[in-house]
Scaffold this active site. Sequence first.
Site, mmCIF file in Angstrom:
data_model
loop_
_atom_site.group_PDB
_atom_site.id
_atom_site.type_symbol
_atom_site.label_atom_id
_atom_site.label_comp_id
_atom_site.label_asym_id
_atom_site.label_seq_id
_atom_site.Cartn_x
_atom_site.Cartn_y
_atom_site.Cartn_z
ATOM 1 N N GLY A 1 0.947 -0.797 0.465
ATOM 2 C CA GLY A 1 -0.162 0.062 -0.339
ATOM 3 C C GLY A 1 1.015 0.597 -0.027
ATOM 4 O O GLY A 1 2.157 1.157 0.323
ATOM 5 N N CYS A 2 0.236 2.373 -0.493
ATOM 6 C CA CYS A 2 0.581 3.648 -0.132
ATOM 7 C C CYS A 2 1.909 4.350 1.135
ATOM 8 O O CYS A 2 2.571 4.226 0.690
ATOM 9 C CB CYS A 2 0.404 4.649 -0.780
ATOM 10 S SG CYS A 2 -1.311 4.884 -0.485
ATOM 11 N N PHE A 3 0.535 3.951 1.623
ATOM 12 C CA PHE A 3 0.638 4.794 3.513
ATOM 13 C C PHE A 3 1.752 3.762 4.086
ATOM 14 O O PHE A 3 3.043 3.598 4.640
ATOM 15 C CB PHE A 3 -0.293 4.754 3.552
ATOM 16 C CG PHE A 3 -1.047 5.922 4.031
ATOM 17 C CD1 PHE A 3 0.146 7.048 4.203
ATOM 18 C CD2 PHE A 3 -2.086 6.228 3.748
ATOM 19 C CE1 PHE A 3 -1.373 8.116 4.429
ATOM 20 C CE2 PHE A 3 -3.180 7.523 3.580
ATOM 21 C CZ PHE A 3 -2.685 8.333 3.906
#
Lengths: 325, 325, 325, 325
Positions: free
Chosen positions: A134-136
Amino acid sequence: MIKVGIIGGSGYTAGELLRIIQNHPNAQVDFVYSTTNAGKPITTVHQDLFGETDLVFTDTINPEVNVVFLCLGHGQSIDFLSQNAFASHTRIIDLGNDFRLNKDAVWQHKNFVYGLPELNKAKIKNAQFVANPGCFATAIQLALLPLAIHNTLQNELHINATTGSTGAGVKPSATGHHSYRNNNMSHYKAFNHQHIGEITESLQKAQSTFNQPLLFIPNRGDFTRGIFATLYTKVNQDLDTILKWYQDYYKNEPFTHVTTEPIHLKQVVQTNKCIISLEKHGDYLLITSIIDNLVKGASGQAIQNMNLMFGLPENTGLNLKSGNF
Amino acid sequence: MIKVGIIGGSGYTAGELLRIIQNHPNAQVDFVYSTTNAGKPITTVHQDLFGETDLVFTDTINPEVNVVFLCLGHGQSIDFLSQNAFASHTRIIDLGNDFRLNKDAVWQHKNFVYGLPELNKAKIKNAQFVANPGCFATAIQLALLPLAIHNTLQNELHINATTGSTGAGVKPSATGHHSYRNNNMSHYKAFNHQHIGEITESLQKAQSTFNQPLLFIPNRGDFTRGIFATLYTKVNQDLDTILKWYQDYYKNEPFTHVTTEPIHLKQVVQTNKCIISLEKHGDYLLITSIIDNLVKGASGQAIQNMNLMFGLPENTGLNLKSGNF
Amino acid sequence: MIKVGIIGGSGYTAGELLRIIQNHPNAQVDFVYSTTNAGKPITTVHQDLFGETDLVFTDTINPEVNVVFLCLGHGQSIDFLSQNAFASHTRIIDLGNDFRLNKDAVWQHKNFVYGLPELNKAKIKNAQFVANPGCFATAIQLALLPLAIHNTLQNELHINATTGSTGAGVKPSATGHHSYRNNNMSHYKAFNHQHIGEITESLQKAQSTFNQPLLFIPNRGDFTRGIFATLYTKVNQDLDTILKWYQDYYKNEPFTHVTTEPIHLKQVVQTNKCIISLEKHGDYLLITSIIDNLVKGASGQAIQNMNLMFGLPENTGLNLKSGNF
Amino acid sequence: MIKVGIIGGSGYTAGELLRIIQNHPNAQVDFVYSTTNAGKPITTVHQDLFGETDLVFTDTINPEVNVVFLCLGHGQSIDFLSQNAFASHTRIIDLGNDFRLNKDAVWQHKNFVYGLPELNKAKIKNAQFVANPGCFATAIQLALLPLAIHNTLQNELHINATTGSTGAGVKPSATGHHSYRNNNMSHYKAFNHQHIGEITESLQKAQSTFNQPLLFIPNRGDFTRGIFATLYTKVNQDLDTILKWYQDYYKNEPFTHVTTEPIHLKQVVQTNKCIISLEKHGDYLLITSIIDNLVKGASGQAIQNMNLMFGLPENTGLNLKSGNF
């Protein structure tokens, strides 16, 4: 030449994959699957590619491609793979969250490797199936891994991260409306974001004793691209020692860089880079971590994984001009 | 105290009416009609009013209110009035475009006056029914009326105007998505915008011989509020003469001001003002006209009309703090 | 490998050159000259390059480089060249406006070719000295050249173009202040912009009879990158004929593309592309032209010129990932 | 009618005072002092006031005004007061930080009261000299005071707050440049911001035992107005109890409101309101606090203080239309 299939071709991560592959010397797009747009040129959706490609969306897959990128909504990758079979040699990179957690990583004899190159490079090189982070989760793990491998995460982790509007996807919504989002700020899923799971598992891989809470507030920023994350925790070591840990950890990584200077988000926007800045304030280590959510936080990292899986230099096709402004 | 009913209470113009009436000394909201949100506090939609009002959306109208504002999608006001009757004394101000044109101004014994105070003040004072002008139409008419009354519009009119995202309404859409709109620009309905009709009719009222084309390009800007319009046409007179025409025309107008200095959009944002700047370049007169599309271009002007209809000073409740930043 | 010197290394166009050359396969930066920043790493100014380069600003030039890019304020290139000599083989590309006009093109035995590849490709290939076009001038000329070569520019040209804040340079100013510029719009130098000269000369090269005024309003937009230009003029031919003219004119151009679909600015941001859209409204042809002011409008075009001058494929190092969001 | 003098009239807080006083029923501006702009109409600087005022900047003070607002750079108020004397009845409100701390509050027989109405209302009513709080300090104190008076601040306070570009003042700078700030984010003075002092002192007034660190990261946001602050700390009580504390504490406050719903910054922009949202996550209380930095964080609060000092209803002239978009 690696033949690429893209599933869920109308979304933001698919568009970013197409932009990157367009200039990748060893890969080319074989098909872009989109049930809603089948038959239309991809430039009707990804209009910035006008003049660069004649590709047309299709609702038919080619099961013989070398690699498939799944760019579907979270939870939809399993559905898709249940209904569509690929050749035994086809590699699969899932940009959703269906296979990221340990409990989900093995599915129907497919063993998904968690695709964070800075953590799992050797495994990714040999993987047939990769779950793209995921990006975060990418921004936060890169900020913490060098501490974890020194067993230094012994206290609460305080994390505040702000993401651009592309992080919420292409579908129009009330909180994505320009009239709302412009010059605005808000948070969501405080202390409960779904990426906490994958972050925690990665930290436990690096530091088996890790059992600290991640006190994480995700914010909606009014920019379009990027994640700006600040993290702090109590660490005994001095800044020089810590800086050396980070430099050592990332010394062979082409995209992740460490500094003790102040940084700002646009240093990495439009690139696959992560820049990490370190400051020490009393007992607290303050870590700032910045990425482009669509590149290092999604499609760029997916290509980085593809490069590793196919034995290419990791940065092939990923030396992207920074946007900066 | 003027009792106000608002129809179509969930949209942007309704919200702006509520914000203005909240501090209007002579008006108060009696009901806010919204079929989709009936039963909910209006602050669930217009969240900025939290702490200021306990109003709840309703699906029941009070036909005895003193004035009704119709804040419906274009074309829906006739439908609404066909199905809902108000008291014979109730005044109606339509913010849509159903009654703006000469051919539409009389409907079922209701005679709608075109509600541009700078053009029709005397008629508005005696009107029971008012058709509030369009936002672009307001900015453009105010830029041209002083020329028209001097029969000076004898050449093609070149108009370029850029509007904020609130101009397209609250409904999420692809071109209203922050990821699209931020740092972007585009045009739409070039040479064909629906406001050309009402502008032409007003200019013909002021200059009966007017028959020039309006070559009008409307743009989508990446700001949220405001219209920035530039217009030019060939005019023989010198700048001093023209400036005096404008100053005379607007000398009793509380909201419309004229200058020969450069102007920028944020001088009027959040206010009911229109500022017009004049430059002469050879034979061409360049006119720049700026308004807030939601205030002077919609809800502020509607309140201005209400004030006139009820014999109040025109600026009652409309001395709004400029936003500026 | 082409050895590159950059003069005026702290500004926006120098930064963009550095970003592009960083990934150019046939060029490398030899020195970056900046009197104000000499001795500092270039990443102290161009912070987004952190992790990619160890270059340091210098106040000493290497006169033997293969090519020098002058990234100085307008009017300063002559001063610099008066005081600094380069080898007889060194090519010079000036990004300022000192040598763009016919009257300025020859200076001290240096003959500067106007560096718009779509107009002057053959000459550029043989040039030692190139005057890189202005940003507005690029967008506008590309929009008009196919008409000019068919001798079709017989009427007034109406031009409205909006530029991003990078167009005004790195120096902080009142109209560049975020508090002012955000969500704002204004115009400047209406009918008097300095690019009118170079545009007119290029149109006259293509259509020797050209003598129409360019009625040009340049606007300050609140985005950072890009030029969004709309132009219209009376043209007798139908859209199909005109479209074919444009397609023929640009058929061998790698960066300039023509469509009859609506376009928006972010289709070209971060790229060296120009997209031109054509519409016919009655007698009027409406042309929309979009570029990134720092890439096709400055540094990208400068590299395109360098490629041509050194016999490289024109798009070498210029297949840039679109920003899009 | 209260006669007002404004010192440092060219800055952002002076402009905002002028905007508010323009519509204040009981105050009018007597003079606007600016050495750099003396002799010019104030609309040359505060251009949005065009059409509303003919005031001219002066370099002469009227020492007999009823109230003086000092809108000077931090540290310059003492200099100004040392060199300029006012009548013995003249009240002084300092928007700088010269007199906010206990150690600075008494200066040359002038006793400055800390001007946070929600903390010091009774004292402000009787004060001749008021030190207006800092913007971050306002948002943060309002978020914490109800906890402090219940002696509940027994643990570390984690604070992350993002401010708009107006927070850094009118002077152009590298980090205020639109090209830098647009779509960007960064932090500054982490753990060391100068407002920590005044916040700590206020909390100690409310909770004498308070001795916890404020771990505060201030961010530069890419919006122009507003502060979006999130704070969390361990608190034993349940949400209902805490909510009641906040509601009780603010029940007579016209501008500060409490909710348990999600909030977003633009709910308060252009107003004097503060909205506080409460969530409980395990042991942690998460508090979100939003204000407009120029209104409740500066000039609006200064007028609120003026109202109190002159016996007016606190909200006189301060029922401002929300900007919202």
